[in-house]
Design an enzyme around this catalytic site. Sequence first.
Site, short mmCIF file in Angstrom:
data_model
loop_
_atom_site.label_atom_id
_atom_site.label_comp_id
_atom_site.label_asym_id
_atom_site.label_seq_id
_atom_site.Cartn_x
_atom_site.Cartn_y
_atom_site.Cartn_z
CG ASP A 13 2.22 0.31 2.10
OD1 ASP A 13 2.37 -0.38 3.11
OD2 ASP A 13 2.16 -0.16 0.94
N GLY A 15 1.05 5.48 6.19
CA GLY A 15 1.71 6.06 7.37
C GLY A 15 0.80 6.00 8.59
CE LYS A 16 -2.92 1.37 7.62
NZ LYS A 16 -2.41 1.47 6.25
CB ALA A 39 -0.27 -4.82 8.76
N GLY A 40 2.54 -3.69 8.12
CA GLY A 40 3.83 -3.28 8.66
C GLY A 40 3.72 -1.85 9.12
CG HIS A 41 0.95 -0.45 11.31
ND1 HIS A 41 -0.20 -0.67 12.00
CD2 HIS A 41 0.60 -0.46 10.00
CE1 HIS A 41 -1.21 -0.80 11.15
NE2 HIS A 41 -0.74 -0.69 9.94
CD GLN A 224 -3.65 -5.24 5.30
OE1 GLN A 224 -4.69 -5.48 5.86
NE2 GLN A 224 -2.50 -5.71 5.76
N GLY A 302 9.67 -5.74 1.68
CA GLY A 302 10.83 -5.11 1.05
C GLY A 302 10.61 -4.81 -0.43
NE ARG A 305 5.22 0.73 0.70
CZ ARG A 305 5.64 1.27 1.84
NH1 ARG A 305 5.92 2.54 1.93
NH2 ARG A 305 5.76 0.53 2.92
P1 IMP Z 1 -2.23 -10.32 0.99
O1 IMP Z 1 -2.84 -9.43 2.00
O2 IMP Z 1 -0.86 -10.80 1.40
O3 IMP Z 1 -3.13 -11.44 0.57
O4 IMP Z 1 -1.97 -9.45 -0.33
C1 IMP Z 1 -3.04 -8.99 -1.16
C2 IMP Z 1 -2.75 -7.61 -1.72
O5 IMP Z 1 -2.74 -6.67 -0.65
C3 IMP Z 1 -1.38 -7.48 -2.41
O6 IMP Z 1 -1.49 -6.57 -3.49
C4 IMP Z 1 -0.51 -6.90 -1.32
O7 IMP Z 1 0.58 -6.18 -1.85
C5 IMP Z 1 -1.51 -5.97 -0.62
N1 IMP Z 1 -1.16 -5.71 0.77
C6 IMP Z 1 -1.32 -6.52 1.82
N2 IMP Z 1 -0.90 -5.94 2.95
C7 IMP Z 1 -0.49 -4.71 2.61
C8 IMP Z 1 0.02 -3.60 3.36
O8 IMP Z 1 0.17 -3.62 4.58
N3 IMP Z 1 0.33 -2.49 2.62
C9 IMP Z 1 0.13 -2.42 1.28
N4 IMP Z 1 -0.34 -3.42 0.56
C10 IMP Z 1 -0.66 -4.56 1.21
#
Ligand code: IMP
Length: 424
Positions: A13, A15-16, A39-41, A224, A302, A305
């Site tokens: 998160d 800001g990539k 992921a969410g970009h 991530q 949602g 953080r």
């Molecule tokens: P998973 O990737 O869904 O297995 O989650 C494992 C850990 O990585 C958790 O703490 C999630 O909140 C974190 N996580 C997974 N994807 C992201 C992301 O895009 N941004 C921030 N944290 C992430």
Amino acid sequence: MQTLAIIGSQWGDEGKGKITDLLGQKCDLVVRYQGGNNAGHTIIVGNKKTVLHLIPSGILHPHCVSLIGHGVVFDPEAFCKELDEVVNSGVEVTPKNLKISENATVITAYNKLLDVQRESKGPVKIGTTGRGIGPAYEDKAARKAIKIKDLLDLERLTKKLRQNAEEKIVLFEAKYKTEYPSVEAEAKRLFELGERVAPFVCDTFSYLDQALTANKKVLYEGAQGVLLDVDYGTYPYVTSSNTSAGGIYTGAGVSGKHLDEVLGITKAYTTRVGEGPFPSELFDEVGKHIQTKGNEVGATTGRTRRCGWLDLPLLKYSVKASNITSLALTKVDILCGIDTLKICIGYKYKGEIIDCAYPGIDLAEVEPVLKEVPPFNDTFTDGKELSPSLKSYIETIEQTVGIPVGIIAYGPERSEIKFLQNYF
Ligand code: IMP
């Protein structure tokens, strides 16, 4: 520079999306190599917001080819939904500008169900996104994964799903008291989704190899952050892929000579979603202020953080762990106007002061050493110099981690960015 990796240097998160979008414009290819739709970009152009989870950010540039490498875990249902959204927003997506590795691992309904069951009933709660990421990578490591190419052959797909079911039914029914969904129904669902995915499927390894040989410009888009890397991160509170630069070699399928520089995206403060230790976390009004002003809410789930001061021992470690060559400091505007501004410059640990968060250190046991730094309140008006306080904030980071800050970003718009060095 011919190749650049963009990776998160914290817990994701950072800001990539915006930086990848901007630098992707200058490239021929944008490549995702790990993770999945966890992921969410977020990319904002004018008043249009696009959130990409699985499709590389290069898709927004007509001249760019977006490639999903074999290290990605791929949920075909999530992909089809995202594809519809992107296409409906006016972006042209064809097999020419989107290529998906035939060897990427498929996230099945069982993977998702197991992820959710474990999180709600298992002994350790990681705080996952519930997208089935961990269980899909487990299947891959266990040599039982469904690969994208299996989606195109109903007989093979059904056979593999049936083989997997033998062990998993026991786990589902005995441990989680949950019915195992029908193999035939899942095979049919995946096969039908596969028909939609099929036109984009190819040998991305050879495509990328040829592009690199032809001196095409390539951007590797990490998801991530380094601290969530399954090997380098704050295990077990990590995701299940190699989010660090190392993941590029195996996940995209390139050799070391095809990675010129690594840009570490670093938020001007620190955030984390899910469980796990967070030394510089703020539990006061300042933390709440940063969370609200920075809109620190997950783009995928949602979830709110957790927020804290910039943690330099962790950043120093990430730089070493991922051979980061320069930093992009993002969301600098969120710290503007905070009167008492601090940076975590070290940890007190077992009676000593340490300045790098090496893996042997138990982060739950450290006490952050916080340094108060001069506050800044820059307006970032075009052509205006950065204030001396902000410059000094940047210098503190550069001196501690030993690499330059090449970019600062101070808002979600494409224009709200200052390049201090050139890329491509
Ligand atoms: P998973 O990737 O869904 O297995 O989650 C494992 C850990 O990585 C958790 O703490 C999630 O909140 C974190 N996580 C997974 N994807 C992201 C992301 O895009 N941004 C921030 N944290 C992430």
